[in-house]
Scaffold this motif. Sequence first.
Motif, PDB file in Angstrom:
ATOM      1  N   HIS A  74       0.948  -1.212  -0.102  1.00 42.44           N
ATOM      2  CA  HIS A  74       0.001  -0.041   0.093  1.00 42.44           C
ATOM      3  C   HIS A  74       0.864   1.203   0.062  1.00 42.44           C
ATOM      4  O   HIS A  74       0.710   2.225  -0.863  1.00 42.44           O
ATOM      5  CB  HIS A  74      -0.908  -0.103   1.088  1.00 42.44           C
ATOM      6  N   HIS A  90      -6.149   8.274  -2.630  1.00 41.88           N
ATOM      7  CA  HIS A  90      -6.425   6.881  -2.686  1.00 41.88           C
ATOM      8  C   HIS A  90      -7.538   7.087  -4.008  1.00 41.88           C
ATOM      9  O   HIS A  90      -8.549   6.511  -3.880  1.00 41.88           O
ATOM     10  CB  HIS A  90      -7.360   6.352  -1.589  1.00 41.88           C
ATOM     11  N   LYS A  95      -6.609   3.024  -6.935  1.00 42.47           N
ATOM     12  CA  LYS A  95      -7.354   1.769  -7.016  1.00 42.47           C
ATOM     13  C   LYS A  95      -6.998   0.945  -8.471  1.00 42.47           C
ATOM     14  O   LYS A  95      -6.930  -0.225  -8.509  1.00 42.47           O
ATOM     15  CB  LYS A  95      -8.923   2.230  -7.394  1.00 42.47           C
ATOM     16  N   CYS A  98      -4.272  -1.195  -7.347  1.00 41.74           N
ATOM     17  CA  CYS A  98      -4.507  -2.240  -6.457  1.00 41.74           C
ATOM     18  C   CYS A  98      -5.313  -3.330  -7.218  1.00 41.74           C
ATOM     19  O   CYS A  98      -4.975  -4.490  -7.037  1.00 41.74           O
ATOM     20  CB  CYS A  98      -5.657  -1.766  -5.677  1.00 41.74           C
ATOM     21  N   ARG A 111      -7.733   0.161   1.053  1.00 40.67           N
ATOM     22  CA  ARG A 111      -7.675   1.497   1.047  1.00 40.67           C
ATOM     23  C   ARG A 111      -7.393   1.837   2.910  1.00 40.67           C
ATOM     24  O   ARG A 111      -6.583   2.522   3.428  1.00 40.67           O
ATOM     25  CB  ARG A 111      -8.533   2.392   0.855  1.00 40.67           C
TER      26      ARG A 111
END
Length: 155
Positions: A74, A90, A95, A98, A111
């Motif tokens: 992260h 974020h 995203k 991710c 998150r």
Amino acid sequence: MEITEPLMKERFRALNREIFDGQLRMPTKMRVRKMIRAVGRMDYNKNGKRMRTTITISSCFDFTPTTFDEVMIHEMIHLAHALQGHRTSHGWRFKAECRRIYKEHGIVIHRIAKHIPLKEQYKNIKKTKIPLYEKVIYYLLYPLRIFHFFFDRIL
């Protein structure tokens, strides 16, 4: 699991090779700090041509090897965005990264790390009531990214 700076550096190198193809440079600092409201954070300061980066991981949470790797990845996503000159929020870039990591490696990056429990000795610490005027000042100045480090306890 006890988090140490050498462990952080070792996992950073391994995850950098595995997830980011070795493209990230080692942060200027890596540190372990007592933080109750945040599991990890990535700070950066561009001073002239050189960018100084710091990854901080909290010592107050009960990590497993898997959750520690999730938090490191992260923060590494934030580091990658900072090095590319993007905001480290974020938002959609975060995203998208991710989703890529999930598709390629099967690792879910959250998150917010509500799934990582506090260590037993930190569970009964009372949350301080933050005065309304401090919250108002914080939310007025936040879009400008001014003095956000003074308002750590709001987040």
